[in-house]
Structure formats: structure tokens, C-alpha cells
Design a protein around this motif. Structure first.
Motif, PDB file in Angstrom:
ATOM      1  N   HIS A  57     -28.053   9.984  25.018  1.00  0.00           N
ATOM      2  CA  HIS A  57     -27.992  11.286  25.692  1.00  0.00           C
ATOM      3  C   HIS A  57     -28.862  11.246  26.938  1.00  0.00           C
ATOM      4  CE1 HIS A  57     -26.253  12.935  22.008  1.00  0.00           C
ATOM      5  NE2 HIS A  57     -27.187  12.285  21.351  1.00  0.00           N
ATOM      6  N   ARG A  58     -28.341  11.787  28.019  1.00  0.00           N
ATOM      7  CA  ARG A  58     -29.223  11.922  29.191  1.00  0.00           C
ATOM      8  C   ARG A  58     -30.045  13.197  28.990  1.00  0.00           C
ATOM      9  NH1 ARG A  58     -27.809  11.619  34.293  1.00  0.00           N
ATOM     10  NH2 ARG A  58     -26.122  10.111  34.134  1.00  0.00           N
ATOM     11  N   ILE A  59     -31.292  13.198  29.408  1.00  0.00           N
ATOM     12  CA  ILE A  59     -32.100  14.397  29.175  1.00  0.00           C
ATOM     13  C   ILE A  59     -32.401  15.137  30.454  1.00  0.00           C
ATOM     14  CG2 ILE A  59     -33.142  13.539  27.052  1.00  0.00           C
ATOM     15  CD1 ILE A  59     -35.689  13.015  28.661  1.00  0.00           C
ATOM     16  N   VAL A  60     -31.924  14.634  31.562  1.00  0.00           N
ATOM     17  CA  VAL A  60     -32.054  15.433  32.779  1.00  0.00           C
ATOM     18  C   VAL A  60     -30.666  15.718  33.297  1.00  0.00           C
ATOM     19  CG1 VAL A  60     -34.346  14.772  33.544  1.00  0.00           C
ATOM     20  CG2 VAL A  60     -32.426  13.269  34.033  1.00  0.00           C
ATOM     21  N   ALA A  61     -30.494  16.922  33.803  1.00  0.00           N
ATOM     22  CA  ALA A  61     -29.233  17.250  34.440  1.00  0.00           C
ATOM     23  C   ALA A  61     -29.066  16.285  35.599  1.00  0.00           C
ATOM     24  CB  ALA A  61     -29.255  18.688  34.945  1.00  0.00           C
ATOM     25  N   PRO A  62     -27.828  15.866  35.871  1.00  0.00           N
ATOM     26  CA  PRO A  62     -27.636  14.900  36.956  1.00  0.00           C
ATOM     27  C   PRO A  62     -27.776  15.546  38.337  1.00  0.00           C
ATOM     28  CG  PRO A  62     -25.545  15.443  35.908  1.00  0.00           C
ATOM     29  CD  PRO A  62     -26.616  16.140  35.123  1.00  0.00           C
ATOM     30  N   LYS A 103     -30.176  18.173  40.836  1.00  0.00           N
ATOM     31  CA  LYS A 103     -31.549  18.679  40.955  1.00  0.00           C
ATOM     32  C   LYS A 103     -31.630  19.871  41.893  1.00  0.00           C
ATOM     33  CE  LYS A 103     -34.112  14.540  40.075  1.00  0.00           C
ATOM     34  NZ  LYS A 103     -35.106  13.576  40.581  1.00  0.00           N
ATOM     35  N   GLN A 162     -34.749  22.759  26.623  1.00  0.00           N
ATOM     36  CA  GLN A 162     -33.737  22.408  27.632  1.00  0.00           C
ATOM     37  C   GLN A 162     -32.435  21.958  26.978  1.00  0.00           C
ATOM     38  OE1 GLN A 162     -34.844  19.834  31.076  1.00  0.00           O
ATOM     39  NE2 GLN A 162     -33.141  18.620  30.334  1.00  0.00           N
ATOM     40  N   GLU A 163     -32.535  21.046  26.049  1.00  0.00           N
ATOM     41  CA  GLU A 163     -31.321  20.519  25.439  1.00  0.00           C
ATOM     42  C   GLU A 163     -31.574  20.080  24.014  1.00  0.00           C
ATOM     43  OE1 GLU A 163     -29.874  18.128  29.317  1.00  0.00           O
ATOM     44  OE2 GLU A 163     -29.262  17.307  27.383  1.00  0.00           O
TER      45      GLU A 163
END
Lengths: 351, 351, 351, 351
Positions: A63-68, A70, C60-61
């Protein structure tokens, strides 16, 4: 990035993932439970591809934990963005901003009649197309630059602003002479050459959602514009493609509160293109405002049945008047305002 | 066009529809039954908008009776189109044409290694991108024209043809110097300025289906190209967007027999982009050929895990070899051929 | 479960999430990075709702890290499940198992003619419906139990097995007297009362995918059956609903390799219902086998044009013969076998 | 039915279609143009399958000209249907009817607390589940009949009506003792055995739209109920499955005006299940009313974070109060009323 290893993944597999993550620039936090190991990766730039890790031996999920994105994220400007279009018109403030006009410019008479009418209804932004992307090569393709000239004149005689669609990066310079707000159509939401060039201007951009774009992809397209330096972006929900075909597309009204949570950018709705049928435009316009839309983009025509394009979704004048009346009742229920119809309705300013 | 009037529609409503249809250029056939009147309209040009009539009083339903495309229709060339790419390679004939190579050109070494390998497998068309449309502005955007030069050299040293994506109408002239087949990407399927310009060339075009395009819309985009005079069109199914997210998109395998029925144009499949995961590429490649595809577009890399873009969907060399073996068994089951691997596999021609 | 806290989440917010997770039965691993805190929760039972945490302040998620199904997972039986239907027929082994017959039983003559024919083609499993779930209340609803009797007799006289649809938990006991494989239709994939009761039997179940079910939801429905103790489950892909309407549904061929990876259960395909048109059945049947399907469910009729239901998707006898010929060539390409047509084709056993 | 023959269809092909149509019971109108022949068929019963004709030689296209439903059609009752639930509550009249309560009954305390609260807000219909269809077999499945008893008592002490879901035709008789409105869930929209049995009762039915049902299929399910004699049907839009996953489903707000045009049946909306997140419920509830919904179905809980099912989509009491305030402003804008909160808010009637 969070990497969840399979139950029973070997230490060798775990080390192999760790070294790959470090190679991508991540700092690693390892957390080993009874059954499974979880790896947290922090700090790389946001353009990594999680599938790379997903396909490694011993990996269960990634899972990515930052939105792609900004710059388009709500965190970037928690207070929200207000896009000033000029002449005191601001999108993203208290007022529900109406943008109305024909699908395409057809003639000076047509454009003036419509602009005069909507101005008389309190509308401050004229919409109208000069270059029409049409599904069929045999359909009316718009008047081109002469159409823009007609639209600009009709806007000026009513002290209005103008929004119109730019189809291509080669048209930007020319269009900037005519319009106050450059529209990027749904089919161009991922035309990156266009987005990059628009990002280098300071002109406000109306970015329509692609008919099959997720909200994340849409915000990434906004990120393209903003990463070039142009922060004057307004999003426009215009319907998504679903299995239901009674309406042309399905207006995703829920995108309005979702975008307001995820992003600081203002969002308006276009019920004309979403429904494709004028008898469904007013209910969906009301729904969008009730859900919190910052404005609406509406097609109106002085003779919808004779329109050269998309007449079926253009409102008659009387329908637009009714819509304005209804919206003046709904807007306060959601803490918004609508401009009153000016007393001098329909009278052009002395030129 | 067929117009079905509601039960109980008045004679006045019927006359009003008739006069509107005549105004649009139709000859009218009226058929009055016990309950309902049906009007048939024949002869207008195909760009009319059925919604115009649908919204009239007394009208129940409207159906167009001609496909909105003509040149792309099977009727236009019942025997099917064969697109000759040069060097004896023909798409739409007996042979299943393989196009393979990296997602993007990264370096001379990478491009040559991959081209040499796929040539050794009997592949005659090299694929590779130089301009990469990426969802995120922070991702690798391709090497640009120098990338094209590398790809051309790698193709030439293996006596191969080259296919690469054109992102914009301003790139056409430059790209024609390097490539044998111009690819229009899924995001550009309705970039009409690009389609119109490509229609004015004679260069073969590979037209990918948009991720949410119906087959009719796709054929209309082919019509744009053909109406400009360029009949050398190959369609490419590359996955559609559905609610199922395990694979990146859903390869619409059924589009292959459907297109073969509706159109004379050849159709190939791109299982790499559709699935987005290399472990699903081979099963879907086999499925596409079994369903009758005229060719395949496959991503292969000498080091998928180090690829600068889309490495997760690139096959390892050994996987591609296995795919070729499997396809040589399947192709005859559907009356097609696959080229044998040349004995001189991997050896560049004496320059 | 992995919980990613927002940048700048307060210690109070973090503690609040931790105590909530502990209340749900999780052991917590906390990982605090420079920018963000990540919490890993391990050990609770799998029925938690991640949205509960998602809506807490500072979060956040949230990602679940275990698949919500267990018994249906590939981990549970890495070697794969073979479902024995009787008479030596096994689904999930080397052989591609063909199940063929009419949509509905209509008469003894019809059922016998079709059963005799498909038996002569080497088919060992007869399909046929007695209770027909129809979208319209005015359509033919099936013969009911007398139809089952006809189907059973037709199967017996050809030494075949029988698969037929059970519409309701109240029908299970009765149907078990007639059939060897109980089909759960697409519309019943989430009829939990039915699934629970079937889970208490030992009879093999053919579980069709709902037209809008994700693969995860489908495997959860299998989990319902298996959690009752019935492990004899065969999955059946029969097309999903997408925006493309040329075919009735879109056969998701990629579901075949995906299910083979995620689950140990065998999977077959039903191209008849997916495409809804007989001219598309054979290409899609070939595609499914090429992608690795463990079998096929095919509608065949001795007089498709006179069929009482779904005749448009039933193959003519000659089309089915052609399909069998093609599949005998494709199966070996994917390491599978197809039974040869018996010499005594069409001759019923001496009764 | 309208049959459009291909250009160049032979007279033999045309005659063959005509005789087939006559065999299906149609009267034929033939219209022969310069290029094409069009056949109109009138008069057969509505359960024919157009694909039968579509596949005949020489046929280009087939269109049905009557909706496949009759009793559910607006023509059947142009003035609209008002469904009286008892105690003076009517759905489909001027008032926007609110139905509110917990997802599931959990305990007497919980049910009473919620019922007392919503009654105090002017709500006349209590919602609550006793049998919960859950995607996972490991999730809470409801209290069963004891839960119904709790709900009935909570409704009675507040002089409210009760709506609850029936999962199966075997539950109908039992449930009719407790509830005033029987809910058919989205997963059961095409459970025909259930629909047929409900059609034989006179109890009002709330028919939810399946997550992938077209509006036509939904109205056909209503037709099943009505063809049995039960005309007290209320439709409920609760979100459809699309590619966008930020919200659980996409509330198809446009279905509200579409159903109002096609059918005489009232339609309400369920924004709780559609969005799956409480922070999106109020915007979508407002949108539905603004678009013309005849009522709303809302989940409210006295302790959403401790709810045994779907707590994430349950409103806090304060959020529900805010929603009621907003709706009292919006309803008049669309010509509707909302009941005022009674002065004795929250006080149960003397028992």
C-alpha cells in the motif's frame, strides 16, 4: 509504502524486499509479528510504482501511504483556494458562481441573445465553444477563432467574463487573448502536453473530469497544472461512464463533498453534459448545489431545437429562469449565496 | 431514424415530428398501427442527434438505423483490410503479428539487448516509447527524440520495423522519420486534432481503444482517420475500466470477434497494459490469439525490475520465450500462423 | 490492519486509535517516523470494518492486511482442489471438463436429442434449467420439477452427470435427488440463506459470479459455503456488467488466472451467458480455455430458433462440433486434455 | 418491434424475418426505402427476445418499441401512486418522508434510545434490521426475530411505523406481524421467488435497486410485485457500482427524476448505504431531496463507533439534527414539505 509479507515468508525474501526499498530511496521500519512481517517505507519521492514490490517473492500486499499528489491536496492549503476570475467574480467563496451560455457559438445574433438573457438573470460568466471536439467527423466542428471573437464581444457588452475550451497546446496563446477561464475538456484531462503548457501560464483553468477518471487521477491532472506554477484551478464534475444508459453519463454528485475533503481546489458541476437531456438538467443542478458545489456550468440556448450542437441538453430561457429561482432558495440552506437578478436585466451597458 | 410515437399521441404531435424530420433532410415513411404510429426517416447525413426528436411532445423512443461510421464498417470492405507495414509484414493476414519491446527506451544497451532478443524469437516489429504520458507529473517522462533514434537503430540492426507512440499533432512530422507504425495511445483516442492530422498522412496508425470507449466510439475515431484518406488503420484492444480492480484494466477479449464482425480493420491486443502485471500477461495473450486477434503488443525487458517505467508488466526474456512456444501451438487451432524463431537468433545483420 | 496517521496527528489522536484497536482485539505495533506514525494491528478476527478507524480524527488511511476469506484462499490448499462429480469426472484436474445442454428443459424429445448429441461429442456433464429466473414476469419460467425429471432421464440414458440451478434454500432437498452438481446463479451469489444451507450439504456446488461482484466478494461467497463444511466448490465466471453493451456482459477472462492465484478452487467459464449471442460463444470459449479455465458451461440446442428461453445464445449442433475440434487443439497448448469423442457417439446405453 | 434490414438484404431474407415475426404473434408493417427495408411488428406479448431476430441473416438491427414493463409504467397511472403506510404517513405525496434508525437492532436500550431520538426529530418511520445479509460469514448476522420484537416495541412506544428487511420468502408471514413496510434488499432485487410471494400480499414493499441494476431491470422487478396484485411499491435508490471507489457505491441521483418520468411509483434514496461513510451522508441526502426524492432512508445510531454493523455510515444524533434543519430549508424549494419537530421531542407517549 507499507509492505505486508506473506505468512511464512523467509528471512531471505524479507531482506531482498528491504534492499530493494532502500534502493528506491526509502527509510525502512520493520515490524515483525507472530505470523507476519510488515515493512514500512518512508521518504522516497512519490513517483514509485508499488507493483514492482507486489510481484516480489514472499510479498502479500503493498500500500502506498502518501497520496500521489501534493500541491492539489487539502493539506497544502487547508483553508481552501479561491480562484479570482476578474471583475470581482471569485470561485470557491460564498457565492455559487453560475456559468451559462450556448454549447457552441453559431452567429452574432445567437450569441448576443443568449448572453444578454443570462446576464439579465445575474450570471457573470458566459460559456460557449468555438472548437468542438465531436465524436463523429461528420458533425459540426465549431466556428473556430471567429466564434471566439463573437463570444468575447457578447461577454463584453454585458460586462461578463468568458470561459471556452482549449483543445490543444498550440491554441493556448491565441485563446488567452479572448477568454478569462480556459476550459480543459473531459477528453483532454490526461493530455499532458496541454496540461504542462497551461501550467506555465497564470490564466485560470477549468479542469473537467474525464468520463472514466477516478478522483485520484483527476487530482493528479490538477497536480500537473500546479507543478508548473499555475494554482488557479477549478475542477468540474461532468458525469462518469457507468452501466446505466438512460442518462448520457451519471453525474457523480458525491464527488463534490469528496473533492472538498481531499483537495483545496473549488469544484463546480456541469449537469448539461452529464445528463445530456434538458429535462434532467434542473434536478441535477439543484442536487449539485445542495451537495455543496461552488458553481454550475449550464447550457442555455435561445432556440435549443435549432442548435448546431447538443441542443437536446440546452435549457430554454424559461427553464433557466426557473432554475435560478430554485437555486436562490437552496443556496442559503447550504450557507451559500446567489446573486440577485439585476434590475437592468438584459440591458447592455452603454458602449 | 425510427421514431416511435406514444400511444395516444395527437395528430398535431405527429405532424410536428414529421416536419422536424423533413427539416433535418429525411424522407419519411409513416406507419400507423392500432395503438401507435411509427415514423421511419431515411436519407439524411449521419451526424444528426436523435435526442432532438426524443424530447419532442408525444415521442416515446427514437432509434438511429444507420451506424454512425461508414468507412470503418465491414460493409465498406467485406473482404477485410490487410495493413502492410513494410519488409513483408502484414497485419490482418494469416500471420499473428507480434510486436514486442520495452515500455520506454532508456539507453542504447537496453534497447539493443531487448531488440536483439525479440528478433531472435522471430518478432518483426519492435515496440518502445520515447514520449511517455504518465499519470503523475513526477514520473519518468521518456527520453524524447534521442529515444526514438535509439529505437530506430535497434530496429535497423535487426531488420525490424518500429512502432512508437505519437502524443501530439505537432510531433507527427518528426516521428515519421523514425517509425513505421504510429501509435495513438488510449488517452488520445479522442484527440481529434491528432486524428485529423494523422488522417492526412499515409503512414499506418495503431489506434488504441480508450479505457472507457465503447466499440462504436472507437470505430468513430477510426472513421476520423479514414475520412482524411488514411486507410492503414490497425485497432488495438488494451483493456477497459470496470469495477474490478485486481487487474489494472479488464482486457475485453470479446471486442476481438465483435470488431471482426462490425469492421474490416485488423485488431490486435495489448495484454501488458490491460493487466498491468507480468504474471497475467501470458494467459491473456493466449486468450486473445485464441479469440482471433491479428497480433499482439507485448512489453519485454532485459531487466524488468530496474525498468524506468511500467516494469511490473514487462515480461522476463524466459517468459516471452514460453509465450512464443504456446502461441505456436494455439495459432493453428484458429487457422493462423506464427513465424518460427530464426536460426540466426540474436545475430545482427552484417552492417 | 495498518493505520497510517496524518502528518502532524497529535499524540492524543494516536492514543485514541490505539485504544480503539485494542478494544477490537488487535495487538499493536507502533512505528513512528519523522513525518508520520504508522500503527500495525495483528490478531483480531477477520470481520472488522476498516471504515470505523478511517473516520477517526488524525487518521489518513487504513488497510486490512489479511484477505477477508481464509478457507477459499490458495494458502489453505496450495496444491489446489479437485472436485469429483462422480463417474470419474473431476473438475480441477488435467481434463478440461465440458458441461453442455439446453438453457431450459422443454420436453422429453428436446432434452433427449440434445443430451444424446453432446454425449456423442464426449461431454460427460449435461446442463439444463428447470426453474428459470427471468428478468420479466411474463417470460417462460421453466417446467419445474417435471423438467428435472426429464433432465435426469436424459443424463442417465447417456451415462452423464447433471448440473442444474437451485433458486432457493427450500428447493435444496428436492433437487439433490436429481442433480450431481447444484448451480447457484449469478443473481443468487449473495443469497446467504441459500449459501448457508448448501454449506451444510456435501453436494458439489457450481458458484456463478454475480454480474457486478468483485473477485473478493465472490471468494467470500465461496467462504460462506466452505465455512459450513462443504469444500466441493467450483467457481464459474459468466461475464460482468460494464459500460460496453454490444455483448450482454463482458466475460472477464482475466478472472481465470487471478482466481487460480488467489484460491485453490477450480474455475470454469460460461461464454453463453456472458456474450448472449451464439456467434460470439466459440471465440470466447477458446479464449477461456487458452487462459487456463478448468472447464466450460455451454448452451446447445437442437432448435435454437425455437427455444423457449435464451435461444439466441444456444449453439447449433454443428457449431458445438466445431468448438470441440478447436478445443482439442488448444487444450494441449496449456497442458490440458480434452476427452476424445466416443466411437459410439449418440448411441444410448442399452437400458 | 422494429427490424432494420441490412442494405442489400435479399427478398428471401426479408420474407424469412416476416414469417418469424408472424410466428411470434406480431402484425407486420413493411416499409421499403431506396436503400433499406424496415419492418415494424406490433401486438405480441412483451416477453419476446429481440436477439432471436438480431441473429437472422440480413438483419442489421432490432429495437423493441414497448417498454418490457406495463404496470410499473407512468402510462399506467399518470397521476402517480401514493403509498399509505398507516398512521397517516403517505409516500409519494407532498411530504418528504424520513425513515431513520439503526442498521441493526442490537438491544432494547439501543433501539429505544434511537427510536425516541428520531421520533423527537419528527420522524414517523423507524428503520432497523433483524436479519443482516453480510458479505463475510464471520460478521454479525443480526438478532433475528427477537430483534424484530425490539424494533416493534420501540416503534410502538413512539407511535411510529416500522420498516425492516425480509431476506427470504419463508420469512414473509412471520415478518408481516411486526413491520409496516417490507424492505427487499439490493442483493434480493432479482430474487424472483421472494418477489412473487410478496406480490401476493397487500403489505407495502420498499424495493431497493440492485447495485448493478439498470433502471429498466429495477422497474421489471417492480412489475413482478405488481403482476401479483400488490401495487404498494416504493422504490429506493441506494447507489450503483462504478469504477470510482472512494465512496462505497455511487448514489445515482439522476435515477430520481428518471424514475419519476418513467414510472408512477414513488422513489426514495438511501445515502447511508450508497456512500458508506457518515461524513458524506448529509450532502447526498440534501442532493436527493433537491432532485425530487419522495423520502430518505437514513442510518442513525446512539453510539456509531460501537455499532455491531455498518457503524461507519451511521450518523451521530447531532448530525441528524443538522440534516433535518437543512432539509426543512431545501424541501420548500422543490415544492415539498417536511414535518416540524414535535414539541414533545423525545418524550415517549404514556404507555
Amino acid at each position: 509504502m507499507i509492505v505486508v509479507m506473506q505468512e511464512g515468508a523467509s528471512e531471505e525474501q524479507i531482506q531482498s524486499v528491504i534492499s530493494r526499498l532502500m534502493g528506491m530511496g526509502f527509510d525502512i521500519h520493520r515490524s515483525t509479528g507472530v505470523l507476519q512481517t510488515v515493512l514500512g517505507g518512508v521518504g522516497a519521492k512519490p513517483d514509485f510504482d508499488t507493483r514492482e514490490i507486489e510481484l516480489m517473492e514472499g510479498v502479500q500486499e503493498v500500500h502506498r501511504i502518501v497520496a500521489p499528489y501534493k500541491l492539489a491536496s487539502r493539506h497544502f492549503r487547508p483553508e481552501g483556494t479561491r480562484v479570482a476570475l476578474g471583475k470581482g467574480v471569485v470561485v470557491g467563496g460564498e457565492e455559487v458562481v453560475m456559468m451559462a451560455g450556448p454549447c457552441s457559438a453559431e452567429s452574432a445574433e445567437q450569441v448576443n441573445a443568449i448572453a444578454d438573457f443570462v446576464a439579465g438573470q445575474g450570471v457573470r460568466v458566459l460559456r460557449g465553444g468555438a472548437f468542438k471536439p465531436r465524436t463523429s467527423p461528420y458533425s459540426f466542428q465549431g466556428l473556430g477563432e471567429p466564434g471566439l471573437r463573437l463570444l468575447r464581444q457578447a461577454a463584453d457588452r454585458n460586462n461578463m467574463l468568458l470561459v471556452s475550451e482549449v483543445m490543444d497546446h498550440t491554441q493556448i496563446a491565441m485563446m488567452m487573448e479572448y477568454v478569462d477561464l480556459l476550459q480543459v475538456g473531459a477528453r483532454n484531462m490526461q493530455n499532458y502536453n496541454l496540461l504542462k503548457e497551461l501550467g506555465r501560464t497564470a490564466k485560470p483553468v477549468l479542469l473537467k473530469r474525464g468520463i472514466s477518471a477516478t478522483i485520484e487521477e483527476w487530482l493528479l491532472s490538477a497536480e500537473y497544472l500546479m507543478s508548473g506554477g499555475n494554482y488557479n484551478i477549478i475542477l468540474c464534475e461532468r458525469g462518469i461512464r457507468t452501466f446505466e444508459n438512460y442518462t448520457r453519463n451519471t453525474l457523480d454528485v458525491s464527488a463534490i463533498p469528496v473533492v472538498h475533503k481531499l483537495s483545496h481546489l473549488p469544484i463546480i458541476a456541469d449537469p448539461s453534459h452529464a445528463t445530456g437531456r434538458r429535462d434532467k438538467v434542473n434536478p441535477m443542478a439543484r442536487a449539485a448545489v445542495a451537495a455543496g458545489a461552488d458553481g454550475l456550468l449550464i447550457e442555455v440556448h435561445n432556440n435549443p431545437e435549432g442548435a448546431l450542437s447538443d441542443g437536446a441538453q440546452a435549457l430554454f430561457f424559461s427553464q433557466f429562469e426557473e432554475l435560478q429561482r430554485e437555486l436562490r432558495l437552496i443556496a442559503p440552506a447550504v450557507g451559500r449565496t446567489m446573486p440577485a437578478a439585476p434590475v437592468t436585466a438584459g440591458t447592455p451597458p452603454a458602449a
